[in-house]
Design a protein around this motif. Structure first.
Motif, PDB file in Angstrom:
ATOM      1  N   UNK A   1       0.832  -1.204   0.000  1.00 42.28           N
ATOM      2  CA  UNK A   1       0.000   0.000   0.000  1.00 42.28           C
ATOM      3  C   UNK A   1       0.868   1.255   0.000  1.00 42.28           C
ATOM      4  N   UNK A   2       0.276   2.371  -0.246  1.00 47.61           N
ATOM      5  CA  UNK A   2       0.894   3.710  -0.113  1.00 47.61           C
ATOM      6  C   UNK A   2       1.962   4.029  -1.144  1.00 47.61           C
ATOM      7  N   UNK A   3       2.105   3.220  -2.173  1.00 54.73           N
ATOM      8  CA  UNK A   3       3.179   3.558  -3.105  1.00 54.73           C
ATOM      9  C   UNK A   3       2.925   4.919  -3.730  1.00 54.73           C
ATOM     10  N   UNK A   4       1.663   5.202  -3.955  1.00 56.45           N
ATOM     11  CA  UNK A   4       1.310   6.536  -4.445  1.00 56.45           C
ATOM     12  C   UNK A   4       0.274   7.120  -3.495  1.00 56.45           C
ATOM     13  N   UNK A   5       0.744   7.759  -2.423  1.00 52.62           N
ATOM     14  CA  UNK A   5      -0.218   8.301  -1.477  1.00 52.62           C
ATOM     15  C   UNK A   5      -1.094   9.373  -2.126  1.00 52.62           C
ATOM     16  N   UNK A   6      -2.276   9.530  -1.575  1.00 46.58           N
ATOM     17  CA  UNK A   6      -3.241  10.477  -2.164  1.00 46.58           C
ATOM     18  C   UNK A   6      -3.987  11.194  -1.048  1.00 46.58           C
ATOM     19  N   UNK A   7      -4.217  12.464  -1.213  1.00 47.49           N
ATOM     20  CA  UNK A   7      -5.190  13.131  -0.350  1.00 47.49           C
ATOM     21  C   UNK A   7      -5.853  14.272  -1.091  1.00 47.49           C
ATOM     22  N   UNK A   8      -6.950  14.719  -0.503  1.00 48.88           N
ATOM     23  CA  UNK A   8      -7.680  15.862  -1.043  1.00 48.88           C
ATOM     24  C   UNK A   8      -7.929  16.845   0.093  1.00 48.88           C
ATOM     25  N   UNK A   9      -8.211  18.086  -0.284  1.00 49.12           N
ATOM     26  CA  UNK A   9      -8.605  19.097   0.694  1.00 49.12           C
ATOM     27  C   UNK A   9      -9.590  20.028   0.009  1.00 49.12           C
ATOM     28  N   UNK A  10     -10.689  20.318   0.693  1.00 46.07           N
ATOM     29  CA  UNK A  10     -11.703  21.223   0.119  1.00 46.07           C
ATOM     30  C   UNK A  10     -11.626  22.564   0.817  1.00 46.07           C
ATOM     31  N   UNK A  11     -11.346  23.600   0.039  1.00 40.32           N
ATOM     32  CA  UNK A  11     -11.243  24.955   0.598  1.00 40.32           C
ATOM     33  C   UNK A  11     -12.013  25.912  -0.306  1.00 40.32           C
ATOM     34  N   UNK A  12     -12.948  26.667   0.284  1.00 38.07           N
ATOM     35  CA  UNK A  12     -13.841  27.528  -0.492  1.00 38.07           C
ATOM     36  C   UNK A  12     -14.526  26.611  -1.516  1.00 38.07           C
ATOM     37  N   UNK A  13     -14.551  26.964  -2.793  1.00 38.33           N
ATOM     38  CA  UNK A  13     -15.175  26.023  -3.737  1.00 38.33           C
ATOM     39  C   UNK A  13     -14.107  25.269  -4.522  1.00 38.33           C
TER      40      UNK A  13
ATOM     41  N   UNK B   1     -11.305  22.196  -4.844  1.00 44.72           N
ATOM     42  CA  UNK B   1     -10.788  20.918  -4.340  1.00 44.72           C
ATOM     43  C   UNK B   1      -9.324  20.808  -4.754  1.00 44.72           C
ATOM     44  N   UNK B   2      -8.463  20.654  -3.752  1.00 50.10           N
ATOM     45  CA  UNK B   2      -7.033  20.460  -4.005  1.00 50.10           C
ATOM     46  C   UNK B   2      -6.763  18.968  -3.853  1.00 50.10           C
ATOM     47  N   UNK B   3      -6.056  18.377  -4.809  1.00 53.44           N
ATOM     48  CA  UNK B   3      -5.715  16.949  -4.730  1.00 53.44           C
ATOM     49  C   UNK B   3      -4.227  16.775  -5.007  1.00 53.44           C
ATOM     50  N   UNK B   4      -3.626  15.876  -4.270  1.00 57.25           N
ATOM     51  CA  UNK B   4      -2.212  15.582  -4.489  1.00 57.25           C
ATOM     52  C   UNK B   4      -2.031  14.065  -4.472  1.00 57.25           C
ATOM     53  N   UNK B   5      -1.258  13.568  -5.423  1.00 54.94           N
ATOM     54  CA  UNK B   5      -0.867  12.147  -5.414  1.00 54.94           C
ATOM     55  C   UNK B   5       0.630  12.080  -5.551  1.00 54.94           C
ATOM     56  N   UNK B   6       1.234  11.149  -4.843  1.00 61.57           N
ATOM     57  CA  UNK B   6       2.675  10.940  -4.978  1.00 61.57           C
ATOM     58  C   UNK B   6       3.473  11.574  -3.863  1.00 61.57           C
ATOM     59  N   UNK B   7       4.776  11.577  -4.078  1.00 64.35           N
ATOM     60  CA  UNK B   7       5.736  12.060  -3.076  1.00 64.35           C
ATOM     61  C   UNK B   7       6.623  13.142  -3.671  1.00 64.35           C
ATOM     62  N   UNK B   8       6.081  14.216  -4.182  1.00 61.79           N
ATOM     63  CA  UNK B   8       6.992  15.212  -4.775  1.00 61.79           C
ATOM     64  C   UNK B   8       7.840  15.877  -3.697  1.00 61.79           C
ATOM     65  N   UNK B   9       9.043  16.280  -4.077  1.00 65.88           N
ATOM     66  CA  UNK B   9       9.853  17.123  -3.198  1.00 65.88           C
ATOM     67  C   UNK B   9       9.571  18.564  -3.560  1.00 65.88           C
ATOM     68  N   UNK B  10       9.810  19.457  -2.593  1.00 63.09           N
ATOM     69  CA  UNK B  10       9.448  20.865  -2.798  1.00 63.09           C
ATOM     70  C   UNK B  10      10.145  21.462  -4.016  1.00 63.09           C
TER      71      UNK B  10
ATOM     72  N   UNK C   1       4.826  13.259  -8.820  1.00 66.05           N
ATOM     73  CA  UNK C   1       3.565  13.628  -8.203  1.00 66.05           C
ATOM     74  C   UNK C   1       2.632  14.305  -9.190  1.00 66.05           C
ATOM     75  N   UNK C   2       1.364  14.370  -8.790  1.00 68.29           N
ATOM     76  CA  UNK C   2       0.350  15.074  -9.574  1.00 68.29           C
ATOM     77  C   UNK C   2      -0.425  15.948  -8.605  1.00 68.29           C
ATOM     78  N   UNK C   3      -0.662  17.187  -8.975  1.00 67.59           N
ATOM     79  CA  UNK C   3      -1.426  18.082  -8.114  1.00 67.59           C
ATOM     80  C   UNK C   3      -2.498  18.757  -8.956  1.00 67.59           C
ATOM     81  N   UNK C   4      -3.653  18.993  -8.331  1.00 65.34           N
ATOM     82  CA  UNK C   4      -4.725  19.651  -9.078  1.00 65.34           C
ATOM     83  C   UNK C   4      -5.499  20.600  -8.189  1.00 65.34           C
TER      84      UNK C   4
END
Ligand code: FAD
Length: 421
Positions: free
Chosen positions: A337-349, A351-360, A388-391
């Motif tokens: 599991x977790x090879x490509x971690x994923x989370x989302x966050x809803x702020x205002x209208x 949706x922010x989504x991130x997958x992977x382990x990007x470095x800054x 990583x992928x971010x949206x």
């Protein structure tokens, strides 16, 4: 195996219980939960629940029929205080001893706070339903001036909720760019603009020196009528001398794994419960999952994944490890599991989504949409490799690229020498 004790009745604990039954375990399951509730969902606590759009019943992760189906013994409102390494006996805070053949550690995390602020009226953290109830009450009494300390995801969502409730809100953040460590400076800066464009006052590079307080009159301001006699917050003080007036302060500076009860048990508890990639701990018959667990990464190192999806993905693997009696380091047959971690966050209208382990400092390129519109999908690359992928919004394209990232990571792991360990 005849009896399993699941410690922690949250998302990870609930999925472990279901997996035990789905994988054919027909023995006794005892679930210990420090909170009085049956398993409930935390993400809405900073969003729809805090806005007053849903009630407590709608947070439940399982209905009565599902609870009945798993046929577990629930010991909620009771905290585990000790694990005996030799007998796998869990001791509860009322002295009860529960012995079993298998133990699932799923105690999640606790909100971090600032030293010395635990009994100041008007000061809140947000981890549990009780926290969310208290904060919701505080935000609905008058028009409190709210200061959120920390522009991480939970802090940002609280700020967005204050905005939705028509409340004045200020966010202070120690970093120069919010979320820069997770999303990189470009997307982090866009998150900061998102707040500012909604009229939220944002102070980055703000070090908190402490709070200004006054004796609490117990008049209910800030939602703390029960804390008469303590002090009440009136302002957040910056190290540079700035002073931000506040009736409500929300400390959103992250969490720490709930491992205190495991001290002396033989389980590795340095920054969460150390596990192999299949959830096995240092103790035979003891597995861990969810926010409390630090899983070995087949590509090297180990990390905690404090996201909803990680807890759910780890459950089948950790339970199989337990039921097959696999010890730490022995190879299993499950996908990691977790090879490509994923989370989302809803702020205002948004949706922010991130997958992977990007470095800054990974390279960032827009695939669809634009940063200016805050409506985009971008990919992170390091030395040409997708990391990583971010949206912001654009869910469909994000999902497609997340799949591609997963395939690329799987390929890379399969072809690496560490893959066989
Ligand atoms: P938890 O949900 O914390 O459950 C652990 C349980 O164990 C708790 O009920 C706790 O009381 C109990 N416990 C602790 N110690 C003991 C003990 N000694 N004895 C017995 N019981 C104990 N993730 C996302 O991906 N997207 C989001 O938008 C998002 N929003 C979030 C918003 C908020 C406000 C919070 C707090 C989290 C959010 N998350 C989000 C993270 C997600 O909710 C967690 O990753 C998930 O809840 C982890 O599940 P868990 O079961 O490991 O931990």
């Amino acid at each position: 195996m005849r009896a399993v004790t699941v410690v922690g009745a949250g998302l990870a604990g609930w999925h472990a219980v279901r997996e035990l039954r789905d994988q054919g375990f027909d023995g006794t399951i005892t679930v210990i939960g420090a909170e009085p509730q049956r398993p409930y969902d935390r993400p809405p606590l900073s969003k729809r629940f805090l806005r007053g759009e849903i009630d407590e019943a709608e947070l439940a992760l399982a209905d009565e029929a599902e609870l009945a189906e798993v046929d577990a013994h629930w010991r909620t409102g009771r905290r585990a205080v000790r694990l005996d390494r030799h007998t796998r006996t869990v001791e509860l805070d009322d002295g009860t001893l529960i012995a079993s053949d298998g133990v699932v550690i799923a105690t999640g995390a606790l909100a971090r706070t600032l030293p010395g602020l635990t009994d100041v009226a008007g000061v809140h953290t947000l981890r549990t339903l009780a926290d969310a109830r208290a904060l919701r009450t505080a935000l609905t009494e008058g028009t409190p001036r709210t200061v959120v300390i920390g522009a991480g995801f939970v802090g940002a969502e609280v700020a967005a909720t204050c905005h939705a409730l028509g409340l004045p809100v200020t966010v202070v953040e120690a970093l120069d760019v919010p979320l820069a460590r997770v999303l990189g400076p470009t997307v982090g800066a866009i998150c900061g603009e998102l707040h500012r464009d909604h009229g939220v006052t944002m102070h980055c590079g703000f070090g908190v020196a402490g709070l200004r307080t006054e004796p609490n009159r117990g008049d209910g301001a800030g939602g703390d009528t029960d804390r008469t006699g303590s002090t009440r917050v009136t302002a957040v003080l910056g190290r540079d001398g700035r002073e931000l007036a506040a009736d409500v302060v929300v400390i959103g500076i992250g969490s720490r794994p709930a491992v205190d009860w495991l001290a002396g048990s033989g389980v590795d508890i340095a920054d969460g419960v150390g596990c192999d990639a299949g959830g096995a701990t240092a103790l035979p018959g003891v597995v861990a999952l969810g926010d409390v667990a630090r899983y070995a990464d087949p590509a090297g190192g180990s990390r905690r994944h404090e996201h909803w999806t990680a807890a759910v993905e780890q459950a089948p693997v950790a339970v199989r490890t337990l039921l097959t009696g696999r010890s730490r380091g022995e190879s299993g047959t499950d996908p990691v599991p977790n090879r490509v971690p994923y989370f989302w966050s809803d702020q205002y209208s948004t949706r922010i989504q991130l997958a992977g382990h990007p470095d800054a400092d990974d390279d960032l390129a827009v695939v669809e949409g634009s940063f200016a519109d805050r409506d985009f999908v971008s990919v992170y690359r390091r030395q040409g490799r997708l990391t990583g992928v971010v949206a912001m919004n654009r869910g469909r394209c994000f999902t497609r690229l997340r799949r591609e990232l997963r395939a690329e990571v799987e390929r890379a792991v399969e072809s690496s020498p560490a893959a066989s360990t």
